[in-house]
Design a protein around this motif. Sequence first.
Motif, short mmCIF file in Angstrom:
data_model
loop_
_atom_site.label_atom_id
_atom_site.label_comp_id
_atom_site.label_asym_id
_atom_site.label_seq_id
_atom_site.Cartn_x
_atom_site.Cartn_y
_atom_site.Cartn_z
N MET A 1 0.94 -1.15 0.12
CA MET A 1 -0.08 -0.03 -0.05
C MET A 1 0.95 1.28 0.22
N GLU A 2 0.67 2.24 -0.82
CA GLU A 2 1.40 3.62 -0.95
C GLU A 2 0.76 4.33 0.34
N VAL A 3 1.61 4.97 1.01
CA VAL A 3 1.10 5.84 2.38
C VAL A 3 1.65 7.23 1.83
N SER A 4 0.85 8.10 2.08
CA SER A 4 0.99 9.56 1.84
C SER A 4 1.85 10.11 3.10
N PRO A 5 2.56 11.14 2.91
CA PRO A 5 3.00 11.82 4.24
C PRO A 5 2.30 11.97 5.41
N LEU A 6 1.11 12.51 4.96
CA LEU A 6 0.17 12.85 6.04
C LEU A 6 -0.36 11.32 6.91
N GLN A 7 -0.68 10.49 6.01
CA GLN A 7 -0.95 9.12 6.81
C GLN A 7 0.31 8.66 7.32
N TYR A 8 1.57 8.58 6.83
CA TYR A 8 2.72 8.38 7.73
C TYR A 8 2.72 9.13 9.09
N SER A 9 2.63 10.56 9.04
CA SER A 9 2.60 11.23 10.28
C SER A 9 1.49 10.52 11.29
N LEU A 10 0.44 10.38 10.74
CA LEU A 10 -0.73 9.65 11.67
C LEU A 10 -0.06 8.43 12.41
N MET A 11 0.25 7.63 11.28
CA MET A 11 0.72 6.12 11.91
C MET A 11 2.04 6.45 12.77
N CYS A 12 2.82 7.36 12.46
CA CYS A 12 4.06 7.61 13.66
C CYS A 12 3.47 8.01 14.92
N VAL A 13 2.40 8.89 14.93
CA VAL A 13 1.86 9.37 16.23
C VAL A 13 1.00 7.96 16.93
N ALA A 14 0.25 7.43 16.07
CA ALA A 14 -0.25 6.15 16.69
C ALA A 14 0.78 5.15 17.37
N GLU A 15 1.92 4.87 16.60
CA GLU A 15 2.85 4.30 17.20
C GLU A 15 3.51 4.73 18.45
N GLN A 16 3.67 6.01 18.49
CA GLN A 16 4.48 6.58 19.54
C GLN A 16 3.52 6.66 20.64
N GLN A 17 2.24 7.19 20.57
CA GLN A 17 1.26 7.39 21.74
C GLN A 17 0.00 6.65 21.49
N PRO A 18 0.10 5.07 21.46
CA PRO A 18 -1.16 4.30 21.27
C PRO A 18 -2.24 4.75 22.16
N GLY A 19 -3.47 4.89 21.70
CA GLY A 19 -4.66 5.19 22.36
C GLY A 19 -4.85 6.80 22.55
N MET A 20 -4.14 7.32 21.74
CA MET A 20 -4.55 8.86 21.89
C MET A 20 -5.81 8.97 21.23
N ASP A 21 -6.65 9.88 21.77
CA ASP A 21 -8.10 10.44 20.99
C ASP A 21 -7.86 11.30 19.82
N LEU A 22 -8.76 11.25 19.07
CA LEU A 22 -8.97 11.84 17.82
C LEU A 22 -8.37 13.48 17.85
N ALA A 23 -9.14 14.21 18.95
CA ALA A 23 -8.74 15.61 19.09
C ALA A 23 -7.25 15.90 19.30
N GLN A 24 -6.87 15.12 20.32
CA GLN A 24 -5.20 15.19 20.61
C GLN A 24 -4.49 15.02 19.24
N ILE A 25 -4.92 14.03 18.48
CA ILE A 25 -4.24 13.60 17.26
C ILE A 25 -4.08 14.92 16.32
N CYS A 26 -5.20 15.46 16.22
CA CYS A 26 -5.56 16.72 15.50
C CYS A 26 -4.50 17.79 15.71
N ALA A 27 -4.34 18.10 16.99
CA ALA A 27 -3.33 19.10 17.42
C ALA A 27 -2.00 18.66 17.41
N GLN A 28 -1.85 17.14 17.49
CA GLN A 28 -0.53 16.84 17.30
C GLN A 28 0.16 16.92 15.80
#
Length: 113
Positions: A1-28
């Motif tokens: 699967m091809e992953v965009s830079p924004l998708q990569y950023s989201l995946m990195c946040v999910a890796e580094q801080q699993p269980g973060m909520d959507l509002a926190q991720i938006c800010a991150q």
Amino acid sequence: MEVSPLQYSLMCVAEQQPGMDLAQICAQIAIDRATLGHLVERLEAAGLLKRTVSLLDRRQKLLSLTLKGEGLLRDLHEPAARADRRLFEGLAPAEHVAFRAMLRAAVAAGRGR
């Protein structure tokens, strides 16, 4: 699967801080909820990300990587690091640091809107 830079950023946040909520991720990663919703839908449909409901607040959706997502992200880290090095190879170390500081400032200013 091809992953965009924004998708990569989201995946990195999910890796580094699993269980973060959507509002926190938006800010991150400095994106709006609608954009995040689309990213999450695509990554979830591909089996890379999962949403769970918070036990403390059922309105909150928490994100984490699936095993498939963890594997893909592991494979993407080195190519992403190479691209980052190529992007900045013409800058002196001090310029690189200054440029990254300006990027962080721009993101922070965008969050304050």
